[in-house]
Enzyme design. Structure first.
Site, PDB file in Angstrom:
ATOM      1  CG  ASP A   1      -2.661  -0.989  -0.829  1.00  0.00           C
ATOM      2  OD1 ASP A   1      -1.715  -1.720  -0.475  1.00  0.00           O
ATOM      3  OD2 ASP A   1      -3.833  -1.408  -0.930  1.00  0.00           O
TER       4      ASP A   1
ATOM      5  CD  GLU B   1       9.942 -12.545  -5.535  1.00  0.00           C
ATOM      6  OE1 GLU B   1       9.583 -11.369  -5.498  1.00  0.00           O
ATOM      7  OE2 GLU B   1       9.532 -13.414  -4.737  1.00  0.00           O
TER       8      GLU B   1
ATOM      9  CE  LYS C   1      -1.315 -13.896  13.191  1.00  0.00           C
ATOM     10  NZ  LYS C   1      -1.211 -15.211  12.634  1.00  0.00           N
TER      11      LYS C   1
ATOM     12  CG  ASP D   1      14.762 -14.178   3.265  1.00  0.00           C
ATOM     13  OD1 ASP D   1      14.674 -12.942   3.407  1.00  0.00           O
ATOM     14  OD2 ASP D   1      14.168 -14.996   3.979  1.00  0.00           O
TER      15      ASP D   1
ATOM     16  CG  ASP E   1       4.982 -10.136   1.365  1.00  0.00           C
ATOM     17  OD1 ASP E   1       4.322  -9.703   0.397  1.00  0.00           O
ATOM     18  OD2 ASP E   1       5.730 -11.122   1.269  1.00  0.00           O
TER      19      ASP E   1
ATOM     20  CE1 TYR F   1       1.536  -8.341  -6.204  1.00  0.00           C
ATOM     21  CE2 TYR F   1       0.250  -7.853  -4.242  1.00  0.00           C
ATOM     22  CZ  TYR F   1       0.862  -8.763  -5.079  1.00  0.00           C
ATOM     23  OH  TYR F   1       0.778 -10.104  -4.787  1.00  0.00           O
ATOM     24  CD  GLU F   2       2.153   2.834  -7.975  1.00  0.00           C
ATOM     25  OE1 GLU F   2       3.273   2.286  -8.107  1.00  0.00           O
ATOM     26  OE2 GLU F   2       2.008   4.064  -7.970  1.00  0.00           O
TER      27      GLU F   2
ATOM     28  CD  GLU G   1      10.658  -3.649  -7.425  1.00  0.00           C
ATOM     29  OE1 GLU G   1       9.519  -3.535  -6.981  1.00  0.00           O
ATOM     30  OE2 GLU G   1      10.907  -3.911  -8.619  1.00  0.00           O
TER      31      GLU G   1
ATOM     32  CB  THR H   1       4.656  -1.846  -8.710  1.00  0.00           C
ATOM     33  OG1 THR H   1       3.535  -1.960  -7.845  1.00  0.00           O
ATOM     34  CG2 THR H   1       5.624  -0.800  -8.170  1.00  0.00           C
TER      35      THR H   1
HETATM   36  N1  SAM Z   1       6.951  -5.240  -5.863  1.00  0.00           N
HETATM   37  C1  SAM Z   1       5.933  -5.941  -6.618  1.00  0.00           C
HETATM   38  C2  SAM Z   1       4.788  -5.018  -6.933  1.00  0.00           C
HETATM   39  O1  SAM Z   1       4.698  -3.948  -6.305  1.00  0.00           O
HETATM   40  O2  SAM Z   1       3.996  -5.336  -7.822  1.00  0.00           O
HETATM   41  C3  SAM Z   1       5.462  -7.208  -5.899  1.00  0.00           C
HETATM   42  C4  SAM Z   1       4.810  -7.008  -4.565  1.00  0.00           C
HETATM   43  S1  SAM Z   1       4.447  -8.552  -3.734  1.00  0.00           S
HETATM   44  C5  SAM Z   1       3.193  -8.127  -2.635  1.00  0.00           C
HETATM   45  C6  SAM Z   1       5.853  -8.720  -2.636  1.00  0.00           C
HETATM   46  C7  SAM Z   1       6.981  -9.541  -3.235  1.00  0.00           C
HETATM   47  O3  SAM Z   1       8.089  -9.509  -2.343  1.00  0.00           O
HETATM   48  C8  SAM Z   1       6.643 -11.011  -3.445  1.00  0.00           C
HETATM   49  O4  SAM Z   1       6.950 -11.400  -4.758  1.00  0.00           O
HETATM   50  C9  SAM Z   1       7.483 -11.741  -2.403  1.00  0.00           C
HETATM   51  O5  SAM Z   1       7.844 -13.044  -2.806  1.00  0.00           O
HETATM   52  C10 SAM Z   1       8.666 -10.808  -2.269  1.00  0.00           C
HETATM   53  N2  SAM Z   1       9.339 -10.908  -0.966  1.00  0.00           N
HETATM   54  C11 SAM Z   1       8.745 -10.940   0.252  1.00  0.00           C
HETATM   55  N3  SAM Z   1       9.647 -11.040   1.231  1.00  0.00           N
HETATM   56  C12 SAM Z   1      10.866 -11.068   0.626  1.00  0.00           C
HETATM   57  C13 SAM Z   1      12.194 -11.185   1.113  1.00  0.00           C
HETATM   58  N4  SAM Z   1      12.449 -11.280   2.428  1.00  0.00           N
HETATM   59  N5  SAM Z   1      13.200 -11.186   0.218  1.00  0.00           N
HETATM   60  C14 SAM Z   1      12.953 -11.079  -1.111  1.00  0.00           C
HETATM   61  N6  SAM Z   1      11.698 -10.986  -1.637  1.00  0.00           N
HETATM   62  C15 SAM Z   1      10.670 -10.976  -0.774  1.00  0.00           C
END
Ligand code: SAM
Length: 215
Positions: free
Chosen positions: A155, A68, A123, A97, A119, A196-197, A43, A194
């Site tokens: 969503d 993460e 933009k 990353d 995320d 967020y879900e 994931e 999840t």
């Molecule tokens: N997947 C989880 C959920 O659905 O509850 C968390 C969603 S949260 C909005 C998005 C997560 O992705 C954040 O914890 C963020 O730090 C991580 N993230 C964003 N860009 C990333 C990247 N390029 N590489 C690894 N993690 C990333």
């Protein structure tokens, strides 16, 4: 998700036996690290790890890796898994990353990728940063088995429609899609929510999901 700085998080992760750092790539070594040839599911952007931890508990026949970007977030997932008894032998974590994912995995090493509530980068000039952009799909193709699958939930309708538009130009194909997962009799059974879900569904937001394959 970006939690306020958690003092000591970087050090905790660097010293943790279940964590791998971006600076120390393990391409081609994941079966050896898990000590088994079971399929590997990852994931990307797991947040605090609720989803992948639930999957790892339910499916001991699969090896799971949660990825993460931020130490302050990943450390919360470690706290959660630390309280599970007996410990899960099929779950590991990477702080990195995802832009550099091809350094962490070898070709054909991954069987499935989950992207949950990524995320949106609203933009246009940031479209390449979306984890479902063609640029990211090309990276995923390099590490996945040809018959592997990627599952994406969100969503955010704009992000979802953008993601659907990326599938064919990136040379992937669509297996299934819905804009209302929780009321979709074909796609919802067995759905694991999840963090967020749960939050967005409680607000009444329909959840979108697509399943795609690189071949
Ligand atoms: N997947 C989880 C959920 O659905 O509850 C968390 C969603 S949260 C909005 C998005 C997560 O992705 C954040 O914890 C963020 O730090 C991580 N993230 C964003 N860009 C990333 C990247 N390029 N590489 C690894 N993690 C990333």
């Amino acid at each position: 998700m970006r939690l306020r700085n958690v003092p000591g998080a970087r050090e905790t992760i660097a010293a943790h036996p279940l964590c791998t750092l971006e600076e120390d790539p393990k391409a081609g070594k994941w079966h050896e690290l898990f000590g088994s040839d079971r399929p590997v599911h990852i994931e990307i952007g797991m947040g605090k790890g609720q989803f992948i931890t639930a999957l790892a508990s339910l499916h001991p026949e699969i090896n799971y890796i949660g990825i993460e970007k931020y130490s302050s977030v990943l450390v919360r997932a470690l706290e959660k898994t630390g309280s599970i008894k007996p410990p899960l032998s099929n779950l590991r974590f990477i702080r990195m990353d995802a832009e550099n994912i091809c350094t962490m995995f070898a070709p054909n090493e991954i069987d499935r990728i989950y992207l949950n509530f990524s995320d949106p980068w609203p933009k246009d000039r940031h479209a390449k940063r979306r984890l479902t952009s063609q640029q990211f799909l090309e990276r995923y193709r390099q590490i996945m088995k040809p018959a592997g699958q990627l599952e994406f939930k969100t969503d955010n309708k704009d992000l979802f429609r953008f993601s659907l538009e990326q599938v064919e130009p990136a040379g992937w194909h669509l297996i299934a899609a819905t804009e209302d997962l929780h009321h979709d009799d074909a796609m919802n059974p067995g759905n694991i929510m999840t963090e967020y879900e749960q939050r967005f569904a409680a607000l009444g937001n329909p959840i979108c999901k697509m399943v795609i394959s690189p071949t």
